[in-house]
Design a protein around this motif. Structure first.
Motif, PDB file in Angstrom:
ATOM      1  N   GLY A 127       0.733  -1.289  -0.099  1.00 24.32           N
ATOM      2  CA  GLY A 127      -0.039   0.076  -0.019  1.00 24.32           C
ATOM      3  C   GLY A 127       0.604   1.121  -0.191  1.00 24.32           C
ATOM      4  O   GLY A 127       0.293   2.333  -0.495  1.00 24.32           O
ATOM      5  N   LEU A 128       2.125   1.242   0.436  1.00 22.40           N
ATOM      6  CA  LEU A 128       2.817   2.625   0.514  1.00 22.40           C
ATOM      7  C   LEU A 128       2.958   3.220  -0.721  1.00 22.40           C
ATOM      8  O   LEU A 128       2.880   4.408  -0.896  1.00 22.40           O
ATOM      9  N   ASP A 129       3.406   2.451  -1.629  1.00 19.50           N
ATOM     10  CA  ASP A 129       3.899   2.961  -3.101  1.00 19.50           C
ATOM     11  C   ASP A 129       2.924   1.973  -4.121  1.00 19.50           C
ATOM     12  O   ASP A 129       3.538   1.283  -4.739  1.00 19.50           O
ATOM     13  N   PRO A 130       1.826   2.481  -4.290  1.00 17.38           N
ATOM     14  CA  PRO A 130       0.897   1.508  -4.970  1.00 17.38           C
ATOM     15  C   PRO A 130       1.354   1.277  -6.784  1.00 17.38           C
ATOM     16  O   PRO A 130       2.008   2.571  -7.017  1.00 17.38           O
ATOM     17  N   ASN A 131       1.181   0.231  -7.018  1.00 23.09           N
ATOM     18  CA  ASN A 131       1.699  -0.023  -8.487  1.00 23.09           C
ATOM     19  C   ASN A 131       0.662   0.353  -9.040  1.00 23.09           C
ATOM     20  O   ASN A 131      -0.350   0.864  -8.728  1.00 23.09           O
ATOM     21  N   ASN A 132       0.887   0.289 -10.620  1.00 18.46           N
ATOM     22  CA  ASN A 132       0.011   0.958 -11.402  1.00 18.46           C
ATOM     23  C   ASN A 132      -1.393   0.015 -11.588  1.00 18.46           C
ATOM     24  O   ASN A 132      -1.739  -1.011 -11.772  1.00 18.46           O
ATOM     25  N   GLN A 133      -2.382   0.892 -10.874  1.00 14.27           N
ATOM     26  CA  GLN A 133      -3.762   0.323 -10.644  1.00 14.27           C
ATOM     27  C   GLN A 133      -4.955   1.078 -10.549  1.00 14.27           C
ATOM     28  O   GLN A 133      -4.448   2.327 -10.791  1.00 14.27           O
ATOM     29  N   LEU A 134      -6.208   0.571 -10.859  1.00 17.95           N
ATOM     30  CA  LEU A 134      -7.417   1.550 -10.559  1.00 17.95           C
ATOM     31  C   LEU A 134      -7.572   1.850  -8.995  1.00 17.95           C
ATOM     32  O   LEU A 134      -7.417   1.141  -8.110  1.00 17.95           O
ATOM     33  N   CYS A 135      -8.223   2.894  -8.881  1.00 13.18           N
ATOM     34  CA  CYS A 135      -8.803   3.331  -7.848  1.00 13.18           C
ATOM     35  C   CYS A 135     -10.261   3.383  -7.826  1.00 13.18           C
ATOM     36  O   CYS A 135     -10.702   3.532  -8.825  1.00 13.18           O
TER      37      CYS A 135
ATOM     38  N   ASN B 153       0.249   6.386  -6.622  1.00 15.73           N
ATOM     39  CA  ASN B 153      -0.960   7.339  -6.465  1.00 15.73           C
ATOM     40  C   ASN B 153      -0.867   7.666  -4.875  1.00 15.73           C
ATOM     41  O   ASN B 153      -1.108   6.816  -3.920  1.00 15.73           O
ATOM     42  N   ALA B 154      -0.462   9.081  -4.670  1.00 18.57           N
ATOM     43  CA  ALA B 154      -0.418   9.451  -3.436  1.00 18.57           C
ATOM     44  C   ALA B 154      -1.760   9.440  -2.499  1.00 18.57           C
ATOM     45  O   ALA B 154      -1.548   8.889  -1.471  1.00 18.57           O
ATOM     46  N   ASN B 155      -2.941   9.811  -2.991  1.00 19.37           N
ATOM     47  CA  ASN B 155      -4.193   9.509  -2.423  1.00 19.37           C
ATOM     48  C   ASN B 155      -4.434   8.176  -2.141  1.00 19.37           C
ATOM     49  O   ASN B 155      -4.882   7.894  -1.017  1.00 19.37           O
ATOM     50  N   LEU B 156      -4.130   7.415  -2.893  1.00 22.88           N
ATOM     51  CA  LEU B 156      -4.713   5.964  -2.767  1.00 22.88           C
ATOM     52  C   LEU B 156      -3.737   5.267  -1.331  1.00 22.88           C
ATOM     53  O   LEU B 156      -3.864   4.663  -0.840  1.00 22.88           O
ATOM     54  N   SER B 157      -2.426   5.767  -1.426  1.00 18.61           N
ATOM     55  CA  SER B 157      -1.347   5.472  -0.341  1.00 18.61           C
ATOM     56  C   SER B 157      -2.046   5.937   0.880  1.00 18.61           C
ATOM     57  O   SER B 157      -1.836   5.233   1.698  1.00 18.61           O
ATOM     58  N   VAL B 158      -2.681   6.849   1.103  1.00 21.98           N
ATOM     59  CA  VAL B 158      -3.165   7.581   2.241  1.00 21.98           C
ATOM     60  C   VAL B 158      -4.230   6.537   2.715  1.00 21.98           C
ATOM     61  O   VAL B 158      -4.276   6.311   3.969  1.00 21.98           O
ATOM     62  N   LYS B 159      -5.082   6.189   1.642  1.00 25.13           N
ATOM     63  CA  LYS B 159      -6.091   5.262   2.012  1.00 25.13           C
ATOM     64  C   LYS B 159      -5.435   3.802   2.848  1.00 25.13           C
ATOM     65  O   LYS B 159      -5.972   3.322   3.659  1.00 25.13           O
ATOM     66  N   ALA B 160      -4.444   3.382   2.208  1.00 21.78           N
ATOM     67  CA  ALA B 160      -3.585   2.293   2.752  1.00 21.78           C
ATOM     68  C   ALA B 160      -3.229   2.357   4.172  1.00 21.78           C
ATOM     69  O   ALA B 160      -3.629   1.446   4.968  1.00 21.78           O
ATOM     70  N   ILE B 161      -2.653   3.731   4.353  1.00 15.72           N
ATOM     71  CA  ILE B 161      -2.027   3.538   5.589  1.00 15.72           C
ATOM     72  C   ILE B 161      -3.027   3.798   6.815  1.00 15.72           C
ATOM     73  O   ILE B 161      -3.149   3.325   7.723  1.00 15.72           O
ATOM     74  N   ILE B 162      -4.299   4.771   6.197  1.00 14.29           N
ATOM     75  CA  ILE B 162      -5.260   4.819   7.094  1.00 14.29           C
ATOM     76  C   ILE B 162      -6.205   3.262   7.436  1.00 14.29           C
ATOM     77  O   ILE B 162      -6.529   3.123   8.457  1.00 14.29           O
ATOM     78  N   GLY B 163      -6.191   2.657   6.625  1.00 10.90           N
ATOM     79  CA  GLY B 163      -6.592   1.244   6.627  1.00 10.90           C
ATOM     80  C   GLY B 163      -5.923   0.516   7.402  1.00 10.90           C
ATOM     81  O   GLY B 163      -6.600  -0.302   8.475  1.00 10.90           O
ATOM     82  N   ILE B 164      -4.919   0.583   7.438  1.00  7.49           N
ATOM     83  CA  ILE B 164      -3.840  -0.206   8.453  1.00  7.49           C
ATOM     84  C   ILE B 164      -4.106   0.373   9.981  1.00  7.49           C
ATOM     85  O   ILE B 164      -4.299  -0.268  10.872  1.00  7.49           O
ATOM     86  N   GLY B 165      -4.240   1.835  10.010  1.00  9.32           N
ATOM     87  CA  GLY B 165      -4.496   2.419  11.178  1.00  9.32           C
ATOM     88  C   GLY B 165      -5.917   2.041  11.592  1.00  9.32           C
ATOM     89  O   GLY B 165      -6.171   1.683  12.880  1.00  9.32           O
ATOM     90  N   ALA B 166      -6.900   1.800  10.882  1.00  9.27           N
ATOM     91  CA  ALA B 166      -8.163   1.307  11.291  1.00  9.27           C
ATOM     92  C   ALA B 166      -8.092  -0.080  11.929  1.00  9.27           C
ATOM     93  O   ALA B 166      -8.724  -0.393  12.780  1.00  9.27           O
ATOM     94  N   TYR B 167      -7.286  -0.716  11.156  1.00  8.49           N
ATOM     95  CA  TYR B 167      -7.060  -2.288  11.594  1.00  8.49           C
ATOM     96  C   TYR B 167      -6.541  -2.037  13.073  1.00  8.49           C
ATOM     97  O   TYR B 167      -7.067  -2.988  13.883  1.00  8.49           O
ATOM     98  N   ALA B 168      -5.514  -1.225  13.386  1.00  7.68           N
ATOM     99  CA  ALA B 168      -5.095  -1.332  14.790  1.00  7.68           C
ATOM    100  C   ALA B 168      -6.007  -0.614  15.753  1.00  7.68           C
ATOM    101  O   ALA B 168      -6.085  -1.230  16.886  1.00  7.68           O
ATOM    102  N   THR B 169      -7.170   0.154  15.188  1.00  9.72           N
ATOM    103  CA  THR B 169      -7.934   0.642  16.265  1.00  9.72           C
ATOM    104  C   THR B 169      -9.116  -0.510  16.657  1.00  9.72           C
ATOM    105  O   THR B 169      -9.283  -0.909  17.608  1.00  9.72           O
ATOM    106  N   LEU B 170      -9.304  -1.400  15.359  1.00  8.94           N
ATOM    107  CA  LEU B 170     -10.037  -2.620  15.680  1.00  8.94           C
ATOM    108  C   LEU B 170      -9.416  -3.572  16.741  1.00  8.94           C
ATOM    109  O   LEU B 170     -10.036  -4.195  17.587  1.00  8.94           O
ATOM    110  N   CYS B 171      -8.122  -3.750  16.736  1.00 10.36           N
ATOM    111  CA  CYS B 171      -7.524  -4.657  17.553  1.00 10.36           C
ATOM    112  C   CYS B 171      -7.583  -3.922  18.995  1.00 10.36           C
ATOM    113  O   CYS B 171      -7.641  -4.833  19.837  1.00 10.36           O
TER     114      CYS B 171
END
Length: 668
Positions: free
Chosen positions: A469-477, A488-506
């Motif tokens: 997720g940090l540096d997404p390869n060529n893909q759709l969002c 994609n910098a904004n897609l990378s943000v989503k990945a990072i927050i997704g991991i943070g969201a998982y930490a919250t669930l933990c």
């Protein structure tokens, strides 16, 4: 007519993706009413005052061969669109006529939300101090129950109990759940026009030329048409009701009709037909209609109370223009779904990706829509996610990341997007969306049982984001109309927050070590992101692009709402003013490549502004685009910021995302 806000299209009957009729005009008399797909679903309304007939809704002519005289239109003096109602006022010949269209989509009452019944209320009163003899006529055509007008229909009438007269029409063939796709109307089941029985109410099923009979006589031809089945285009049949108000003075008189649709089966869910939620206890359609009548006063009262409270809260949060936008978006966001139960009696809330590709249960359509549902009933967010969890956990799904959808409406039998080819998937997008939605619903309810029930998949997706997720390869969002994009910098943000969201669930589940590990990882990735995307006074579109590129970093909104604090606060201090500097007449573009924008993302970015005034300034161009756009369609979320014209999409549930300013920090 005077009004402050001119919607591009006005919701009239908005129940689900099939039962959805709009007026795409300034005045209700300017055009035929249409289905949200822009195909004609005609509804006609006329009023006879002291022997003179006027029009207040639609156009009486349906084809060039007819010689029905077109009555003059009443003067429309106002239009108010609230969350659950569209309210018109007309004046002429000494009377005031009010016509209210109400679909009671109250999210805290799932029985009512699911009920396929919508009200049209007529109120008349004298405004010149004199009594007037008044009759009101309304009809709907057979167009409402077919996909194309060459299809043949049949009709009948039924007395429900001792007090309701119900007229109904449906296709002759009844191909239940056989039509699959986007630009389609329902051609199975039956559309109803129902009214209370009384000596002053008449009903009829006739050729649309019945309209001419009313114009001339003020009455209906009471003998029902016997020439059936016949094609809708063949002397188009209508169902009509006439309310004879008699002598009308200053005291308001009112009557109402119920428009309803029996779709028999609503959704096919992994090869099993499902009925609408309201049927779950065996209620018949006739009993449902009877309840709609017996509860009318209570339901209308609840709708009025809700509408007023929502407008007040919206104005306090973002001003009057924001309140206008939320009121217009409310019914559309909800009615782009169908509410059903699975075999375990769990709620499924399945969206249709309207005027996009017709997918059902699309994850990256659910994701932007959830603020509305988090606000009023998080159970519906679970209902969006359950089909994805089921499909992703089955042998049908071949990938390690989350699916995009579960089929094409109304068949939820497995993903169809991109023919399931790897290069057309949205791996980081959908993993991030599912993790963020899971955290959002669990935080809203302060209970993580829902996430725990799907822990294996959520863990797999969180780990996928760490690896990719940090540096997404060529893909759709989710903004797939813009094409594939690498780094994609904004897609990378989503990945990072997704991991943070998982930490919250933990944390919520007492998994302390996992919480610490995933939180640290997300924080480290956010630090790397900040360096990789930095362009001085803003952050770039892609990590490898020039410093003059940029994009709306709408995914950052969850960092604040979840209280994650993964990203430095000065990112928004740079980004939000930069967006304002890039603003065109109708808003800030999605990114530096084009002049179009996505209205849901624009509001998400505005919600991160430092003050209410800054928020209001950012959404004012969106209000202008709705008020002035030449594209007269149900709310589009993809439009050009220079011209205000629709680029694509309409009637999508993503406008539920406009409600994000009403969400308070969830991590409390």
């Amino acid at each position: 007519m005077t009004q402050q806000f001119r919607p591009p299209a006005v919701p009239l009957v908005t129940v689900d993706p099939y039962f959805s009729v709009w007026s795409a005009a300034d005045c209700l008399t300017d055009k035929h009413t249409t289905h949200w797909t822009n195909k004609r679903n005609s509804m006609s309304g006329m009023v006879r005052i002291d022997g003179l007939t006027r029009r207040f809704m639609g156009i009486t002519e349906l084809d060039e061969e007819s010689d029905i005289p077109e009555p003059d239109a009443m003067k429309q003096t106002s239009l108010e669109v609230t969350a659950t109602s569209s309210k018109y006022k007309f004046v002429g010949d000494g009377i005031l006529l009010e016509v209210d269209f109400t679909t009671p989509l109250l999210l805290d009452d799932l029985d009512l939300l699911s009920r396929p019944a919508s009200y049209v209320t007529f109120r008349v009163q004298s405004i010149d101090g004199k009594p007037h003899d008044v009759q009101v006529y309304a009809d709907i055509t057979g167009e409402w129950c077919v996909n194309t007008p060459d299809q043949k229909i049949v009709w009948s009438r039924n007395e429900i109990g001792s007090g309701i007269e119900a007229l109904r029409m449906g296709s002759e063939q009844q191909p239940v759940l056989q039509q699959v796709g986007d630009d389609l109307r329902i051609d199975w089941g039956y559309v109803y026009l129902a009214s209370s029985k009384s000596e002053t109410t008449q009903t009829a099923i006739q050729s649309y030329k019945l309209r001419g009979h009313f114009i001339e006589s003020g009455a209906l031809s009471l003998q029902d048409d016997k020439r059936e089945p016949r094609a809708v285009a063949d002397d188009t049949p209508v169902m009509a009701v006439l309310f004879d108000f008699g002598a009308v003075n200053e005291t308001v008189k009112s009557e109402y009709a119920v428009l309803a649709y029996d779709d028999i089966h609503s959704i096919e869910y992994f090869n099993r037909p499902l009925d609408a939620y309201w049927r779950r206890s065996g209620m018949s359609f006739e009993d449902m209609l009877a309840a709609a009548f017996s509860q009318y006063d209570d339901i209308i009262g609840k709708c009025e109370t809700f509408d007023k409270a929502l407008r007040q809260e919206s104005m306090e949060a973002g001003g009057s223009q924001y309140a206008d936008i939320l009121s217009l978006a409310y019914r559309q966001a909800i009615a782009a779904h169908k509410l059903v139960l699975d075999e375990n009696n769990e709620v499924l809330f399945l969206s249709k990706e309207c005027f996009s590709n017709g997918c059902i249960g699309t994850v990256d359509v659910s994701y932007p829509s959830i603020p509305l549902f988090l606000k009023f009933n998080p159970e519906l967010v679970k209902g969006m996610m359950r089909p994805i969890f089921r499909y992703a956990g089955s042998e049908q799904w071949p990938f390690e990341f989350a699916p995009h959808d579960v089929g094409c409406y109304p068949l939820a039998n497995g993903q169809v997007y991109g023919e399931n080819k790897l290069e057309y998937q949205m791996p980081i997008e959908e993993c991030g969306n599912m993790l963020i939605m899971a955290a959002a619903v669990c935080l809203s309810e302060q209970n993580a049982d829902f996430a725990e029930n799907h822990w294996e998949l959520l863990t797999k997706w969180a780990n996928y984001l760490i690896e990719n997720g940090l540096d997404p390869n060529n893909q759709l969002c989710t903004d797939d109309f813009a094409g594939h994009l690498a780094h994609n910098a904004n897609l990378s943000v989503k990945a990072i927050i997704g991991i943070g969201a998982y930490a919250t669930l933990c944390r919520m589940l007492g998994k302390t070590e996992d919480m610490s590990r995933y939180s640290v990882t997300a924080k480290e990735m956010a630090g790397q992101w900040t360096a990789m995307a930095d362009a001085g006074d803003h952050y770039k579109l892609t990590f490898d692009s020039a410093d003059d590129t940029w994009s709306l970093k709408y995914n950052l909104v969850w960092d604040r709402l979840f209280g994650l604090h993964l990203f430095p606060s000065d990112i928004l201090e740079k980004e939000i003013p930069y967006y304002a500097a890039k603003q065109n007449r109708y808003g800030t573009p999605l990114d530096s490549r084009n002049s179009y924008t996505k209205s849901d993302w624009l509001v998400w970015c505005a919600s991160m502004a430092a003050s209410k005034d800054d928020f209001a300034k950012m959404i004012a161009p969106l209000w202008d685009s709705l008020h002035e756009s030449p594209s007269r369609v149900p709310l589009t979320d993809w439009y050009d910021t220079v011209t205000g014209e629709q680029v694509g999409f309409q009637n999508r549930t993503v406008v539920g995302g406009f409600y994000i300013k009403l969400l308070h920090p969830l991590n409390v």
